[in-house]
Design an enzyme around this catalytic site. Structure first.
Site, PDB file in Angstrom:
ATOM      1  CG  HIS A 167      11.095   2.188   0.231  1.00  0.00           C
ATOM      2  ND1 HIS A 167      10.516   2.121   1.484  1.00  0.00           N
ATOM      3  CD2 HIS A 167      11.510   3.474   0.075  1.00  0.00           C
ATOM      4  CE1 HIS A 167      10.599   3.313   2.057  1.00  0.00           C
ATOM      5  NE2 HIS A 167      11.190   4.152   1.226  1.00  0.00           N
ATOM      6  CG  ASP A 208      13.211   0.689   3.361  1.00  0.00           C
ATOM      7  OD1 ASP A 208      12.871  -0.459   3.044  1.00  0.00           O
ATOM      8  OD2 ASP A 208      12.473   1.456   4.009  1.00  0.00           O
TER       9      ASP A 208
HETATM   10  C1  GRF Z   1       3.413  -0.884  -0.230  1.00  0.00           C
HETATM   11  O1  GRF Z   1       3.289   0.507  -0.453  1.00  0.00           O
HETATM   12  C2  GRF Z   1       4.867  -1.295  -0.309  1.00  0.00           C
HETATM   13  O2  GRF Z   1       5.616  -0.548  -1.209  1.00  0.00           O
HETATM   14  C3  GRF Z   1       5.357  -1.049   1.094  1.00  0.00           C
HETATM   15  O3  GRF Z   1       4.286  -1.417   1.916  1.00  0.00           O
HETATM   16  C4  GRF Z   1       3.060  -1.268   1.205  1.00  0.00           C
HETATM   17  C5  GRF Z   1       2.355  -2.583   1.283  1.00  0.00           C
HETATM   18  O4  GRF Z   1       1.068  -2.542   0.713  1.00  0.00           O
HETATM   19  N1  GRF Z   1       6.571  -1.753   1.359  1.00  0.00           N
HETATM   20  P1  GRF Z   1       0.287  -3.879   0.375  1.00  0.00           P
HETATM   21  O5  GRF Z   1       0.121  -4.646   1.691  1.00  0.00           O
HETATM   22  O6  GRF Z   1       1.094  -4.645  -0.619  1.00  0.00           O
HETATM   23  O7  GRF Z   1      -1.034  -3.430  -0.156  1.00  0.00           O
END
Ligand code: GRF
Length: 231
Positions: A137, A173
Site C-alpha cells: 500500500h 488495508d
Molecule cells: C501501487 O502503487 C501499489 O502500491 C498499489 O497499487 C499500485 C499498483 O501499481 N497497491 P502497479 O500496477 O504495480 O504499477
C-alpha cells in the site's frame, strides 16, 4: 462448459498433491502474483526473482488478473510466465473468489502477492491462504486506506509518506503490517513526482520484504496488549 470469460495460459506447472504449506520441490517459495493494471510491481518482483533479492528464494508460479486485458498480464505472458485471468466484472464477490481460489490452487502457491489487485478479498479467499497473502500500500495503512494514497500525500503536502507491506485480512488495508519504508517527498513539484518517488521505493521494498518473510526474519505486527485491568 468452459467459462468464456476465463482465459488460461499455463506453462511449466506441476499438478502434484503437495500441500499448501510444505516447501516446493525446488525449495523455492511459489508466488502467485495478482494484479489489475499496469503491473510495475509485478515486473519488479519478477526481476528480483530472476536476478535480485528473491533469486534462489522464490519463483513465479502464476500471474493472475481479474481484468483479462490488464497490461500487466500481457507483460507477464510476454516474459514467459504462466498467466491466468477470470473477469470479475458483473460477478458476485464470494462466487468469483471461489473460482479464483480454485484456479490459484492449480499453481500451488506458497504466497499470494497482491500487486495492484483492485479487489477486496472474501473471507473464503482469506481463510484459504491465511497468513500468506501480502499487499503493498503506498501509504502508512494506519493513516490512509484505500485508493488515491499518492494523491492524499500530495494534496496534504506531506514531507514524507510510508510504503507499507502488510498481510491481508478481510478489511481494506487493515491487515498486520510486515514492514514500512519511508519516501522523502520534500521538494516534490507534482503528483507525478510524488508517485515516481514512491514507486521507486515500492519496487525495491516489496521484493526485499518478501525475501525477509521467506527467510523467516519478519513477523507481522501484533496488536498492542490490552492494558491490565485494575482489580
Ligand atoms: C501501487 O502503487 C501499489 O502500491 C498499489 O497499487 C499500485 C499498483 O501499481 N497497491 P502497479 O500496477 O504495480 O504499477
Amino acid at each position: 462448459m468452459t467459462n468464456p470469460r476465463e482465459s488460461f495460459n499455463k506453462k511449466d506447472t506441476t499438478t502434484s498433491s503437495r500441500s499448501a504449506t510444505s516447501p516446493a520441490p525446488s525449495g523455492k517459495a511459489r508466488l502467485a502474483i495478482l494484479l489489475s493494471g499496469r503491473g510495475s510491481n509485478m515486473l519488479a518482483l519478477a526481476r528480483a526473482v530472476r536476478e535480485g533479492g528473491l533469486q534462489g528464494l522464490a519463483e513465479v508460479a502464476v500471474v493472475f488478473s481479474n481484468i483479462p486485458e490488464a497490461a500487466g498480464l500481457q507483460a507477464a505472458a510476454e516474459l514467459g510466465y504462466a498467466t491466468a485471468s477470470i473477469d470479475s466484472r458483473g460477478r458476485k464477490r464470494a462466487e468469483f473468489d471461489a473460482e479464483v481460489v480454485a484456479k490459484l490452487r492449480e499453481f500451488q502457491p506458497d504466497y499470494v502477492v497482491l500487486a495492484g489487485y483492485m479487489r477486496i478479498l472474501s473471507p473464503t479467499f482469506i481463510r484459504t491462504f491465511a497468513g500468506r497473502i501480502l499487499n503493498i500500500h503506498p501509504a502508512d495503512t494506519h493513516q490512509h486506506q484505500g485508493l488515491h494514497a499518492y494523491e492524499w500525500a500530495w494534496e496534504n503536502r506531506l514531507p514524507e509518506t510510508k510504503i507499507t507491506v502488510h498481510l491481508v485480512d478481510e478489511g481494506l488495508d487493515t491487515g498486520p503490517v510486515l514492514a514500512q519504508a519511508p519516501v522523502d517527498l520534500r521538494g516534490a513539484q507534482s503528483l507525478e513526482e510524488v508517485e515516481q518517488r514512491g514507486l521507486a521505493v515500492e519496487h525495491q521494498f516489496y521484493a526485499d520484504t518478501l525475501a525477509r518473510l521467506i527467510r523467516g526474519e519478519l513477523h507481522p505486527e501484533t496488536p498492542a496488549p490490552a492494558a491490565a485491568t485494575q482489580p
